[in-house]
Design a protein around this motif. Structure first.
Motif, PDB file in Angstrom:
ATOM      1  N   LEU A  93       0.768  -1.319  -0.125  1.00 26.26           N
ATOM      2  CA  LEU A  93       0.039  -0.110   0.105  1.00 26.26           C
ATOM      3  C   LEU A  93       0.783   1.272   0.042  1.00 26.26           C
ATOM      4  O   LEU A  93       0.646   2.118  -0.846  1.00 26.26           O
ATOM      5  CB  LEU A  93      -0.856   0.058   1.333  1.00 26.26           C
ATOM      6  N   MET A  94       1.674   1.271   0.750  1.00 26.89           N
ATOM      7  CA  MET A  94       2.714   2.513   0.959  1.00 26.89           C
ATOM      8  C   MET A  94       3.567   2.519  -0.493  1.00 26.89           C
ATOM      9  O   MET A  94       3.643   3.815  -0.843  1.00 26.89           O
ATOM     10  CB  MET A  94       3.957   2.415   2.037  1.00 26.89           C
ATOM     11  N   PHE A  95       4.112   1.536  -0.995  1.00 26.87           N
ATOM     12  CA  PHE A  95       4.658   1.742  -2.407  1.00 26.87           C
ATOM     13  C   PHE A  95       3.791   2.276  -3.367  1.00 26.87           C
ATOM     14  O   PHE A  95       4.190   3.029  -4.230  1.00 26.87           O
ATOM     15  CB  PHE A  95       5.108   0.312  -2.669  1.00 26.87           C
ATOM     16  N   ALA A  96       2.515   1.861  -3.290  1.00 32.66           N
ATOM     17  CA  ALA A  96       1.527   2.387  -4.400  1.00 32.66           C
ATOM     18  C   ALA A  96       1.147   3.783  -4.158  1.00 32.66           C
ATOM     19  O   ALA A  96       1.316   4.632  -5.303  1.00 32.66           O
ATOM     20  CB  ALA A  96       0.370   1.300  -4.340  1.00 32.66           C
ATOM     21  N   LEU A  97       0.941   4.030  -2.721  1.00 28.16           N
ATOM     22  CA  LEU A  97       0.717   5.386  -2.550  1.00 28.16           C
ATOM     23  C   LEU A  97       1.682   6.486  -2.851  1.00 28.16           C
ATOM     24  O   LEU A  97       1.724   7.535  -3.552  1.00 28.16           O
ATOM     25  CB  LEU A  97       0.156   5.852  -0.997  1.00 28.16           C
ATOM     26  N   ALA A  98       3.183   5.889  -2.572  1.00 33.86           N
ATOM     27  CA  ALA A  98       4.377   6.746  -2.908  1.00 33.86           C
ATOM     28  C   ALA A  98       4.473   7.135  -4.444  1.00 33.86           C
ATOM     29  O   ALA A  98       4.779   8.018  -4.680  1.00 33.86           O
ATOM     30  CB  ALA A  98       5.528   5.954  -2.425  1.00 33.86           C
ATOM     31  N   TRP A  99       4.192   6.042  -5.206  1.00 31.91           N
ATOM     32  CA  TRP A  99       4.272   6.093  -6.612  1.00 31.91           C
ATOM     33  C   TRP A  99       3.178   7.027  -7.079  1.00 31.91           C
ATOM     34  O   TRP A  99       3.323   7.780  -8.304  1.00 31.91           O
ATOM     35  CB  TRP A  99       4.289   4.717  -7.417  1.00 31.91           C
ATOM     36  N   ILE A 100       1.719   6.653  -6.815  1.00 31.99           N
ATOM     37  CA  ILE A 100       0.760   7.617  -7.017  1.00 31.99           C
ATOM     38  C   ILE A 100       0.889   9.016  -6.591  1.00 31.99           C
ATOM     39  O   ILE A 100       0.563   9.992  -7.706  1.00 31.99           O
ATOM     40  CB  ILE A 100      -0.445   7.037  -6.544  1.00 31.99           C
ATOM     41  N   PHE A 101       1.180   9.534  -5.472  1.00 30.63           N
ATOM     42  CA  PHE A 101       1.513  10.943  -5.224  1.00 30.63           C
ATOM     43  C   PHE A 101       2.738  11.410  -5.562  1.00 30.63           C
ATOM     44  O   PHE A 101       2.698  12.644  -5.702  1.00 30.63           O
ATOM     45  CB  PHE A 101       1.100  10.849  -3.713  1.00 30.63           C
ATOM     46  N   LEU A 102       3.891  10.753  -5.405  1.00 32.72           N
ATOM     47  CA  LEU A 102       4.892  11.283  -5.817  1.00 32.72           C
ATOM     48  C   LEU A 102       6.005  10.849  -6.999  1.00 32.72           C
ATOM     49  O   LEU A 102       7.061  10.358  -6.970  1.00 32.72           O
ATOM     50  CB  LEU A 102       5.807  11.291  -4.569  1.00 32.72           C
ATOM     51  N   PRO A 103       5.157  10.837  -8.368  1.00 34.83           N
ATOM     52  CA  PRO A 103       5.811   9.936  -9.282  1.00 34.83           C
ATOM     53  C   PRO A 103       7.044  10.967  -9.839  1.00 34.83           C
ATOM     54  O   PRO A 103       7.928  10.314 -10.415  1.00 34.83           O
ATOM     55  CB  PRO A 103       4.615  10.083 -10.463  1.00 34.83           C
ATOM     56  N   ASP A 104       6.901  12.055  -9.558  1.00 39.97           N
ATOM     57  CA  ASP A 104       8.144  12.889  -9.982  1.00 39.97           C
ATOM     58  C   ASP A 104       9.031  13.289  -9.161  1.00 39.97           C
ATOM     59  O   ASP A 104      10.103  14.226  -9.209  1.00 39.97           O
ATOM     60  CB  ASP A 104       7.373  14.388 -10.622  1.00 39.97           C
TER      61      ASP A 104
END
Length: 352
Positions: A93-104
């Motif tokens: 879940l944290m991995f997914a949220l990190a990529w969703i909210f901070l892709p850049d």
């Protein structure tokens, strides 16, 4: 009986903000401080900061009731649920949220991933007591998570940050920071392994000499709060090295805070509902939910600093972790009680 937080725990979010501000003021007032702090280092980490990182891990690990692990044989169902919640659902879940909210923003993203992999072993004992969870089960889960972190943290950090991240396309994929499994393992050994061994020795020796009641109610009552002092000391030094640059990043703090907020809330409700559906009592459901939703931000900070450096985005993101987690967990303590009155009967048994 209602459990009250110590004065330093009750206002931890405020103390963290004060420590951040104090560090910034210190860095601006004394420009030569970074050179002084870095004059003596342990593996590229300033000695005073290294001492703070190790110390903030030692008290909670000395407080872990390792002798309670024998109870694991009677808690098979709860342990299985906790392993799934802590070591599968949480990191993913944290991995997914990190990529969703901070892709850049790959450095902040990695900081969040490090937080997601660090399962809680300290403050969860406080949240669990406040919410009326099962203290014995919580002790067992904390002991289990301590052992799992020593064995798995470096491996999972490498897998999520270096291996799986390379499979993801898009804007942020090209900015992946590759880390060696040995880099993380070495940092984990210094900042988790050393206090872990020291904690086991301390507990074993003093339990034998003074007894369990003295150790838990006298010694740990005095030693426990020093972990938060160590955390605040480390934050002051970290932010003194960043100096005035920190005040220019309020939007960065916001962007880090949003996925953290979503993570803590989702993990709590998913774990609580999962436990409820599995037929656990209110006390057990509460313990499982808080154990899954909380994180060992001390370890995340230590690894981020040791692997990526004191001034890195990874370390900055890790420091934001407790700033968000503490008030959210306090709010969820009240939420747990509200859910308990609706989903469970007077004896704490699930209402189907």
């Amino acid at each position: 009986m209602e459990t009250k937080l110590s004065w330093i725990s009750r206002y931890l979010t405020a103390w963290i903000l004060i420590a951040m501000a104090g560090g910034i003021i210190l860095g601006v007032a004394f420009p030569g401080l970074p050179a002084l702090l870095d004059s003596v280092q342990i593996e590229n980490v300033s000695l005073p900061i290294a001492i703070g990182l190790i110390w903030m891990m030692y008290p909670p690990l000395a407080g872990v009731k390792y002798e309670e692990l024998s109870k694991m044989r009677t808690q098979g169902k709860a342990l299985t649920a906790s392993i799934i919640q802590n070591w599968i659902i949480g990191p993913i879940l944290m991995f997914a949220l990190a990529w969703i909210f901070l892709p850049d923003l790959p450095h902040y993203r990695i900081g969040l991933i490090l937080i997601g992999l660090a399962r809680c072993i300290a403050m969860v004992l406080v949240w669990n007591k406040l919410a009326g969870g099962d203290n014995d089960l919580c002790a067992v889960l904390v002991a289990m998570n301590s052992l799992f972190q020593v064995a798995l943290y470096s491996v999972l950090a490498y897998v999520f940050i270096t291996v799986i991240s390379t499979w993801i396309g898009g804007v942020g994929a090209g900015a992946i920071v590759n880390i060696s499994i040995w880099q993380v393992a070495y940092a984990v050994f210094i900042y988790l392994g050393i206090p872990f061994i020291a904690g086991i020795i301390t507990r074993w020796v003093l339990l034998k000499k003074k007894g369990k009641e003295w150790y838990d109610n006298v010694f740990m009552e005095k030693l426990g709060p020093t972990a938060l002092i160590g955390l605040l000391f480390t934050i002051i030094l970290m932010f003194s090295l960043k100096g005035k640059n920190i005040v220019e990043l309020p939007m960065d703090v916001f962007r880090i805070a949003v996925p953290l907020l979503v993570y803590f809330i989702l993990m709590f409700f998913v774990s609580f509902f999962m436990s409820y559906r599995l037929g656990f009592s209110y006390r057990h459901s509460t313990t499982l939910a808080f154990t899954a939703a909380s994180n060992n931000f001390e370890l995340a900070i230590a690894v981020a600093v040791a692997v990526f450096g004191i001034g890195s985005g990874e370390a900055f993101a890790a420091v934001v972790g407790p700033l968000i987690e503490v008030p959210v967990m306090l709010a969820l303590v009240h939420v747990a009680g509200s859910i308990g009155s609706k989903w469970f009967d007077r004896n704490g048994i699930p209402i189907k």
